[in-house]
Design an enzyme around this catalytic site. Structure first.
Site, PDB file in Angstrom:
ATOM      1  N   PRO A  94      70.937  47.937  67.169  1.00 62.04           N
ATOM      2  CG  PRO A  94      70.061  49.606  68.526  1.00 62.04           C
ATOM      3  CD  PRO A  94      70.153  49.159  67.103  1.00 62.04           C
ATOM      4  CB  THR A  95      71.839  43.214  70.788  1.00 55.65           C
ATOM      5  OG1 THR A  95      73.134  43.254  70.204  1.00 55.65           O
ATOM      6  CG2 THR A  95      71.469  41.781  71.073  1.00 55.65           C
ATOM      7  N   GLY A  96      68.566  43.125  69.885  1.00 60.72           N
ATOM      8  CA  GLY A  96      67.222  43.084  70.448  1.00 60.72           C
ATOM      9  C   GLY A  96      66.310  44.147  69.889  1.00 60.72           C
ATOM     10  CB  CYS A  97      66.866  47.150  67.868  1.00 60.17           C
ATOM     11  SG  CYS A  97      65.991  48.457  67.009  1.00 60.17           S
ATOM     12  CB  ILE A  98      61.889  44.229  66.588  1.00 60.81           C
ATOM     13  CG1 ILE A  98      62.259  43.204  67.679  1.00 60.81           C
ATOM     14  CG2 ILE A  98      61.094  43.543  65.511  1.00 60.81           C
ATOM     15  CD1 ILE A  98      61.310  43.140  68.838  1.00 60.81           C
TER      16      ILE A  98
END
Lengths: 99, 111, 121
Positions: free
Chosen positions: B107-111
């Site tokens: 996911p976008t923004g998942c670190i």
């Protein structure tokens, strides 16, 4: 001669420069963000219509489709595919890309 | 870029094991991915995985966990739309693990 | 909450010709995690980002326009479009793929003036 423009006419002067320099009988191909120039209702529609008095204007179909504008091409502008793009470059002895 | 071998076919993955080509996905690949994450797939797991694939199909992104949780709640009710339920199924994070099993990017923004 | 700031993302570029539109969208999605007061403005060629019916197969670039419809799920609901920019491109609100608030240039400049942070793409 074939002139290729790839910048939006409302944010860059490339199309204006191209139309100013293109000699009568030349062909102009609009690709990438320049395809917006070939759409009805765009503020530069008049400019394109005037140019078509003595120039032939083409637009790259896949770039129009990507932008959701295939159904808005100004009458008289011909839509070509990638094969047509190649044929235009072959048919002309020289070619200028306006960056 | 790495490769995984599933049922005699090889698939490209990134260095974290996420599938490169979404179109490569199938249930065997999903089961293989689940195994590498130490998850044995149940109907509940599949429900989340299939939901993620539908979400991606519609919006072209993998949702953030917060967004997934909310959307699950909307579709399946509050008992499934909470992070306790989702983390119960995917202990290392529904975003990270379920997306991998679903063949989606991280996911976008998942670190 | 006094630590909530007003963030405005100003989108002024057409999609696909450059990477700005996609980059802006990704930054917005990430920003959504921080619970700030986020608004998106579409003006100049940026209004083209929201045009319905984008079909990118022919140019082999990912069509990211469906992602604008996901913004609501990320609690980003303030989408503003400048009326003059739409008109100059022969577009109307009906041509757009998400619900937006159409504003005049004057209203838009007022709104921009009220922001804590303005990020331009």
């Amino acid at each position: 001669m074939l002139h290729i423009v790839n910048k939006s006419p409302l944010q860059n002067g490339a199309l204006d420069s191209c139309l100013r320099m293109a000699k009568a009988g030349s062909q102009v191909l609009l690709i990438e963000d320049a395809v917006y120039a070939a759409t009805a209702g765009n503020a530069c529609e008049g400019k394109i219509r005037a140019a078509m008095q003595n120039l032939q204007v083409f637009v790259l179909g896949p770039d129009l489709a990507a932008r959701g504008l295939s159904d808005r091409v100004i009458e008289g502008v011909s839509s070509v595919d990638y094969g047509g793009f190649v044929e235009l470059t072959i048919a002309n002895p020289n070619c200028q890309s306006w960056l | 870029m790495s490769q995984i071998e599933v049922a005699g076919k090889s698939y490209e993955t990134d260095e974290e094991g996420y599938l490169i080509n979404l179109a490569d996905w199938n249930t065997e690949v999903a089961n293989y991915m689940a195994q590498t994450e130490n998850i044995s797939m149940t109907d509940a797991h599949w429900e989340v995985v299939n939901f993620l694939r539908e979400y991606f199909e519609e919006y072209q992104i993998a949702p953030a966990v917060r967004v997934l949780t909310k959307a699950m709640g909307k579709k399946f009710g509050a008992d499934k739309g909470n992070s306790e339920y989702l983390y119960g199924l995917f202990p290392y994070g529904p975003g990270k693990q379920a997306c991998k099993i679903a063949g989606l990017p991280k996911p976008t923004g998942c670190i | 909450m006094s630590d909530v700031k007003k963030f405005m993302f100003v989108n002024r570029k057409a999609p696909y010709g450059t990477i700005y539109a996609l980059e802006a969208l990704e930054v917005v999605l990430i920003t959504a995690a921080f619970d700030q007061d986020v608004s998106l403005v579409f003006m100049d060629d940026g209004v083209y980002q929201l045009k319905k019916g984008q079909q990118t197969k022919g140019i082999e670039i990912k069509n990211f326009s469906p992602t604008y419809r996901a913004l609501e799920g990320y609690d980003i609901e303030k989408l503003y479009v400048e009326q003059e920019s739409l008109e100059a491109r022969g577009l109307t609100e009906d041509d757009l793929l998400v619900d937006v608030t159409v504003m005049t240039r004057a209203e838009m400049s007022e709104l921009m003036d009220q922001q804590d942070v303005v990020l331009s793409f």
